[in-house]
Design a protein around this motif. Structure first.
Motif, PDB file in Angstrom:
ATOM      1  N   PHE A  47       0.849  -1.187   0.000  1.00 45.85           N
ATOM      2  CA  PHE A  47       0.000   0.000   0.000  1.00 45.85           C
ATOM      3  C   PHE A  47       0.887   1.240   0.000  1.00 45.85           C
ATOM      4  N   LEU A  48       0.273   2.353  -0.316  1.00 44.18           N
ATOM      5  CA  LEU A  48       0.911   3.662  -0.174  1.00 44.18           C
ATOM      6  C   LEU A  48      -0.033   4.524   0.644  1.00 44.18           C
ATOM      7  N   MET A  49       0.411   4.909   1.830  1.00 39.53           N
ATOM      8  CA  MET A  49      -0.394   5.753   2.709  1.00 39.53           C
ATOM      9  C   MET A  49       0.260   7.120   2.805  1.00 39.53           C
ATOM     10  N   TRP A  67       4.093   6.424   3.785  1.00 37.70           N
ATOM     11  CA  TRP A  67       4.531   5.039   4.022  1.00 37.70           C
ATOM     12  C   TRP A  67       4.232   4.210   2.774  1.00 37.70           C
ATOM     13  N   GLN A  68       5.290   3.716   2.139  1.00 35.88           N
ATOM     14  CA  GLN A  68       5.159   2.794   1.005  1.00 35.88           C
ATOM     15  C   GLN A  68       5.519   1.400   1.503  1.00 35.88           C
ATOM     16  N   GLN A  69       4.532   0.516   1.566  1.00 35.91           N
ATOM     17  CA  GLN A  69       4.763  -0.872   1.973  1.00 35.91           C
ATOM     18  C   GLN A  69       4.840  -1.731   0.723  1.00 35.91           C
ATOM     19  N   TYR A 167     -12.956   5.926  10.027  1.00 33.15           N
ATOM     20  CA  TYR A 167     -12.521   5.056   8.931  1.00 33.15           C
ATOM     21  C   TYR A 167     -12.968   5.661   7.603  1.00 33.15           C
ATOM     22  N   GLN A 168     -12.349   5.199   6.514  1.00 29.87           N
ATOM     23  CA  GLN A 168     -12.725   5.661   5.182  1.00 29.87           C
ATOM     24  C   GLN A 168     -12.663   4.494   4.202  1.00 29.87           C
ATOM     25  N   LYS A 169     -13.410   4.626   3.119  1.00 31.53           N
ATOM     26  CA  LYS A 169     -13.397   3.596   2.080  1.00 31.53           C
ATOM     27  C   LYS A 169     -12.119   3.747   1.258  1.00 31.53           C
ATOM     28  N   ALA A 170     -11.421   2.638   1.078  1.00 31.40           N
ATOM     29  CA  ALA A 170     -10.194   2.614   0.273  1.00 31.40           C
ATOM     30  C   ALA A 170     -10.222   1.353  -0.571  1.00 31.40           C
ATOM     31  N   TRP A 195      -5.131   6.501   0.514  1.00 28.10           N
ATOM     32  CA  TRP A 195      -4.632   5.137   0.415  1.00 28.10           C
ATOM     33  C   TRP A 195      -4.534   4.794  -1.063  1.00 28.10           C
ATOM     34  N   ASN A 196      -3.379   4.278  -1.508  1.00 25.19           N
ATOM     35  CA  ASN A 196      -3.194   3.894  -2.906  1.00 25.19           C
ATOM     36  C   ASN A 196      -2.399   2.607  -2.995  1.00 25.19           C
ATOM     37  N   ASP A 197      -2.326   2.061  -4.221  1.00 23.81           N
ATOM     38  CA  ASP A 197      -1.527   0.862  -4.509  1.00 23.81           C
ATOM     39  C   ASP A 197      -1.942  -0.342  -3.689  1.00 23.81           C
TER      40      ASP A 197
END
Length: 199
Positions: A47-49, A67-69, A167-170, A195-197
């Motif tokens: 993920f990318l936060m 944060w890129q996991q 919370y949010q939809k991702a 939130w991406n990737d």
């Protein structure tokens, strides 16, 4: 006598079937929702936060977090003050990282202690990768409180306490938007912008 026994057996069988149907149609509990939810969260290996935060108890200092996991377990974390001032980049795994700060590069197998020594505060890197997804780390015991939908409201683990307030939809997930992380020395408030990737 025989017919009465057969009727009694039939009635018991019918009641047993009805009881099974009632159990099957019972409303799901928070724990039921959590079982499904935690299984989905465990599958998020990348993920990318991007987030904004503040740390400190008396005079909060604002910071930006990225944060890129990666799917191989490595991560790339960038922490910076307003307008990128004082940027620190930490890459690697929780056990072995490279820290770049103020034009210098350091190698450490204890990054949390390094951050504490150099900056006077710390990040719980070992657990944070999981906590930012709204789940406990699988590496130690944790206490959690859930809302009705099985989302974590409070998490206590490894001396840290997390409170999730929004919370949010991702993608197909419900992931944290607002939460704070604290122990006896540090309090970090985080607001996730995106939130991406996600897999």
């Amino acid at each position: 006598m025989k017919s009465r026994l057969i009727m009694t057996m039939a009635a018991l069988t019918l009641l047993g079937g009805c009881a099974g149907m009632v159990r099957k149609n019972e409303p799901k509990t928070a724990e039921d929702h959590w079982d499904v939810r935690s299984e989905q969260l465990q599958k998020i290996d990348r993920f990318l936060m991007q987030a904004r935060g503040s740390y400190g108890r008396l005079v909060p200092v604002k910071t930006d977090l990225r944060w890129q996991q990666n799917a191989d377990g490595s991560f790339d974390l960038r922490v910076a003050g307003p307008f990128g001032i004082g940027a620190t980049t930490i890459t690697g795994t929780p056990d072995n990282v490279q820290v770049r700060s103020r034009g210098n590069t350091y190698q450490s197998n204890n990054p949390e202690q390094w951050i504490q020594d150099k900056m006077g505060w710390t990040l719980p890197l070992a657990g944070l990768r999981f906590w930012i997804l709204g789940m406990p780390s699988p590496h130690s015991d944790a206490d959690i409180d859930l809302d009705r939908e099985g989302r974590v409201l409070t998490l206590e683990q490894d001396g840290w306490t997390l409170n999730y307030t929004e919370y949010q939809k991702a993608g197909s997930h419900q992931l944290p938007r607002k939460f704070d992380v604290s122990n006896s020395d540090v309090k970090l408030k985080i607001v996730v912008d995106s939130w991406n990737d996600l897999p």
